[in-house]
Write a protein that holds these residues in place. Structure first.
Motif, mmCIF file in Angstrom:
data_model
loop_
_atom_site.group_PDB
_atom_site.id
_atom_site.type_symbol
_atom_site.label_atom_id
_atom_site.label_comp_id
_atom_site.label_asym_id
_atom_site.label_seq_id
_atom_site.Cartn_x
_atom_site.Cartn_y
_atom_site.Cartn_z
ATOM 1 N N ALA A 126 -0.501 -0.762 -18.140
ATOM 2 C CA ALA A 126 0.735 -1.227 -17.510
ATOM 3 C C ALA A 126 0.784 -2.755 -17.508
ATOM 4 O O ALA A 126 1.835 -3.354 -17.783
ATOM 5 N N TYR A 179 4.570 -9.232 1.553
ATOM 6 C CA TYR A 179 4.195 -7.904 2.066
ATOM 7 C C TYR A 179 4.653 -7.743 3.518
ATOM 8 O O TYR A 179 5.142 -6.702 3.919
ATOM 9 N N ILE A 182 8.262 -7.014 3.686
ATOM 10 C CA ILE A 182 8.515 -5.612 3.334
ATOM 11 C C ILE A 182 8.150 -4.705 4.507
ATOM 12 O O ILE A 182 8.876 -3.763 4.832
ATOM 13 N N MET A 183 7.028 -5.021 5.158
ATOM 14 C CA MET A 183 6.567 -4.173 6.274
ATOM 15 C C MET A 183 7.543 -4.205 7.451
ATOM 16 O O MET A 183 7.744 -3.200 8.130
ATOM 17 N N GLY A 185 10.774 -4.586 7.157
ATOM 18 C CA GLY A 185 11.855 -3.698 6.716
ATOM 19 C C GLY A 185 11.471 -2.239 6.840
ATOM 20 O O GLY A 185 12.270 -1.406 7.286
ATOM 21 N N VAL A 186 10.222 -1.927 6.458
ATOM 22 C CA VAL A 186 9.752 -0.534 6.533
ATOM 23 C C VAL A 186 9.714 -0.061 7.990
ATOM 24 O O VAL A 186 10.120 1.064 8.302
ATOM 25 N N THR B 185 6.822 3.197 0.251
ATOM 26 C CA THR B 185 6.688 2.151 1.270
ATOM 27 C C THR B 185 5.277 1.558 1.294
ATOM 28 O O THR B 185 5.035 0.604 2.019
ATOM 29 N N THR B 187 2.766 -0.756 0.431
ATOM 30 C CA THR B 187 2.884 -2.073 -0.206
ATOM 31 C C THR B 187 1.862 -2.281 -1.330
ATOM 32 O O THR B 187 2.142 -3.001 -2.282
ATOM 33 N N TYR B 188 0.698 -1.663 -1.214
ATOM 34 C CA TYR B 188 -0.331 -1.872 -2.241
ATOM 35 C C TYR B 188 0.022 -1.172 -3.556
ATOM 36 O O TYR B 188 -0.503 -1.519 -4.605
ATOM 37 N N ILE B 190 3.363 -0.636 -4.542
ATOM 38 C CA ILE B 190 4.681 -1.055 -5.033
ATOM 39 C C ILE B 190 4.593 -1.767 -6.399
ATOM 40 O O ILE B 190 5.360 -1.459 -7.311
ATOM 41 N N PRO B 191 3.630 -2.700 -6.602
ATOM 42 C CA PRO B 191 3.580 -3.387 -7.905
ATOM 43 C C PRO B 191 3.403 -2.421 -9.079
ATOM 44 O O PRO B 191 3.917 -2.670 -10.167
ATOM 45 N N PHE B 192 2.696 -1.323 -8.851
ATOM 46 C CA PHE B 192 2.466 -0.367 -9.942
ATOM 47 C C PHE B 192 3.764 0.327 -10.347
ATOM 48 O O PHE B 192 4.027 0.528 -11.530
ATOM 49 N N VAL B 202 12.146 -0.416 -2.942
ATOM 50 C CA VAL B 202 11.040 -1.037 -2.220
ATOM 51 C C VAL B 202 11.258 -0.930 -0.713
ATOM 52 O O VAL B 202 12.326 -1.294 -0.213
ATOM 53 N N GLY B 203 10.253 -0.436 -0.030
ATOM 54 C CA GLY B 203 10.252 -0.434 1.436
ATOM 55 C C GLY B 203 11.431 0.290 2.056
ATOM 56 O O GLY B 203 11.644 1.475 1.820
#
Lengths: 213, 257
Positions: A126, A179, A182-183, A185-186, B185, B187-188, B190-192, B202-203
């Motif tokens: 990837a 991050y 994002i958290m 938002g989550v 959700t 976060t670790y 998400i990049p994949f 995302v999220g």
């Protein structure tokens, strides 16, 4: 009747249990703790029954595939053999017995570890596709990625640790704040989905029964 | 009384629920809330269309977790509901892989209901469409890889609870040429998904999927409540930075109360 059983009762049960568990979390009392523990233990029991129903369903499903000679039916035979083996050993001896543990540690663990180990190759594939000089955005992604890759390569860091420090700075001051955003938002999304579910607005998990009735 | 250190979170929760209920009430009175377009969710219809045109199956994957994972799985199931309705309408081959045994009857029920609602109950085949691949993370992953390779899946919708298997799944489906929409959700991971999927939610975008796809004004009002609180939290972060620079710990004490 069908709407009551399939929609209303699940929504009422969801609402009551949700409210009890939220208040038990924020305002702990002896009564609340007992009720909350009871609900969680009920969940474990229901889950056990679900597993039992799942195993029965699995046997029926695989047996049907074998009888109808569907594609890959030999795998169904193998599935039944392995599940039967685990049941034959696990039910009388218990899952902590040496025999059960031997089967688990000798078959499932190595297979799982192999799958986990394969991740690195998928990441490399990837990364190769993503990390190319195609656009300005790709370069912005590529440069910190290269710093991080070099910072995690022992051959490089053995004679210069600059990439390690740069990589740590990127992770601490760029990646971590993103991050965190994002958290946040989550967390808000989780609260909103939870409230929608408790109020019976979110019914996707029930198959949106109101339209079916 | 309120548990130690929980006063502020409890007050925030009550305030959030209050705002949310107020906006739902406003929505019932006719107030319209507009939601921004989420390309990932808009692309689901394209994914179903692609599988239909190619005559190959597609996957709607709610993830590894069960209902105990709460909102993440519920969001995934909302997407499965939407995808299965589209698949039933267009006559697309649909596969829904399930890991958690307690999720199996739920998925079975929602896919069956979707086919009934679209007037195609005879097209629903639980044997081939709902596939329980074991609740072990890696047996589930290996099973899905096998399906991808053997059945040359045309589209793959992975929105739900995913962990370390995210990279393997996304890359495997990319290799077989599947059109992919991912959402999670964690976060670790998400990049994949970003690296291997055509679209990624995302999220909180993923958690908004149920509201977005339903188009229900009351559900969309709850997303407006989220946005209001995001702005409030940004304000709190800015105030926190300023107070921190001035040496004050007042905000930290308040939030820790």
């Amino acid at each position: 009747m069908s709407a009551i059983v399939k929609k209303n009762i699940p929504l009422i049960v969801t609402f009551l249990i949700g409210i009890v568990l939220v208040f038990e979390w924020f305002i702990p009392t002896d009564v609340g703790n007992r009720v909350g523990t009871g609900i969680r233990e009920s969940g474990i029991i229901i889950n056990s029954f679900a597993i039992m129903a799942g195993v029965i369903g699995l046997y029926l499903n695989e047996a049907r595939k074998i009888m109808r000679r569907r594609d890959d039916w030999p795998y169904s035979v193998w599935m039944i053999v392995v599940v039967s083996l685990y049941i034959a050993v696990g039910v009388p001896l218990g899952y902590q017995s040496d025999t059960y543990q031997w089967i688990y540690n000798s078959i499932l663990m190595p297979l799982g570890a192999t799958m986990y180990g394969a991740i690195s190759f998928y990441i490399a594939a990837a990364a190769y596709r993503v990390l190319k000089f195609r656009s300005l955005q790709a370069i912005v992604l590529l440069l910190p990625a290269m710093i991080l890759i070099l910072g995690n390569t022992p051959m490089i860091t053995s004679f210069w640790t600059g990439f390690v420090d740069s990589g740590s700075w990127i992770m601490s001051y760029i990646t971590q704040p993103v991050y965190t955003g994002i958290m946040v938002g989550v967390a808000l999304g989780t609260m909103a989905t939870g409230v929608r579910t408790l109020l019976g607005l979110e019914t996707g998990w029930l198959g949106r029964k109101e339209e079916a009735e | 009384m309120i548990a130690n250190g929980m006063t502020t979170p409890f007050v925030i929760l009550l305030f959030f629920v209050g705002v949310l209920l107020f906006l739902i009430w406003q929505s019932k009175k006719g107030m319209k809330f507009e939601m921004k377009h989420l390309p990932g969710l808009d692309a689901i219809e394209e994914a179903v269309g692609r599988a239909t045109e190619m005559g190959r199956p597609m996957i709607a994957n709610p993830g590894l977790g069960g209902l105990r994972r709460g909102p993440v799985t519920i969001a995934g199931l909302s997407v499965v509901t939407y995808v299965s309705r589209l698949a039933a309408r267009k006559g697309t081959g649909l596969i829904v892989p399930v890991a958690n045994p307690e999720l199996l009857p739920v998925v079975d029920e929602i896919v069956k209901t979707s086919y009934v609602m679209e007037g195609a109950p005879e097209a629903f085949d639980p044997d081939s469409q709902i596939r329980w691949l074991g609740d072990n993370q890696w047996s589930w992953t290996a099973g899905l890889q096998g399906i991808a390779e053997r059945e040359r899946v045309a589209s793959n919708i992975m929105i739900g609870d995913f962990a370390a298997e995210a990279m393997i799944l996304a890359e495997t489906f990319a290799r077989v040429g599947a059109f992919q929409v991912g959402g999670l959700t964690n976060t670790y991971q998400i990049p994949f998904f970003v690296a291997a999927c055509d679209y990624t939610l995302v999220g909180d975008e993923m958690l908004a999927a149920g509201a977005y796809l339903s188009g229900d004004p009351e559900q969309i009002a709850t997303i407006a409540a989220e946005d209001i609180f995001k702005l409030i939290f940004v304000g709190v972060i800015v105030v926190g930075i300023l107070l921190g620079l001035s040496g004050s710990t007042a905000l930290i004490s308040l939030l820790g109360a």
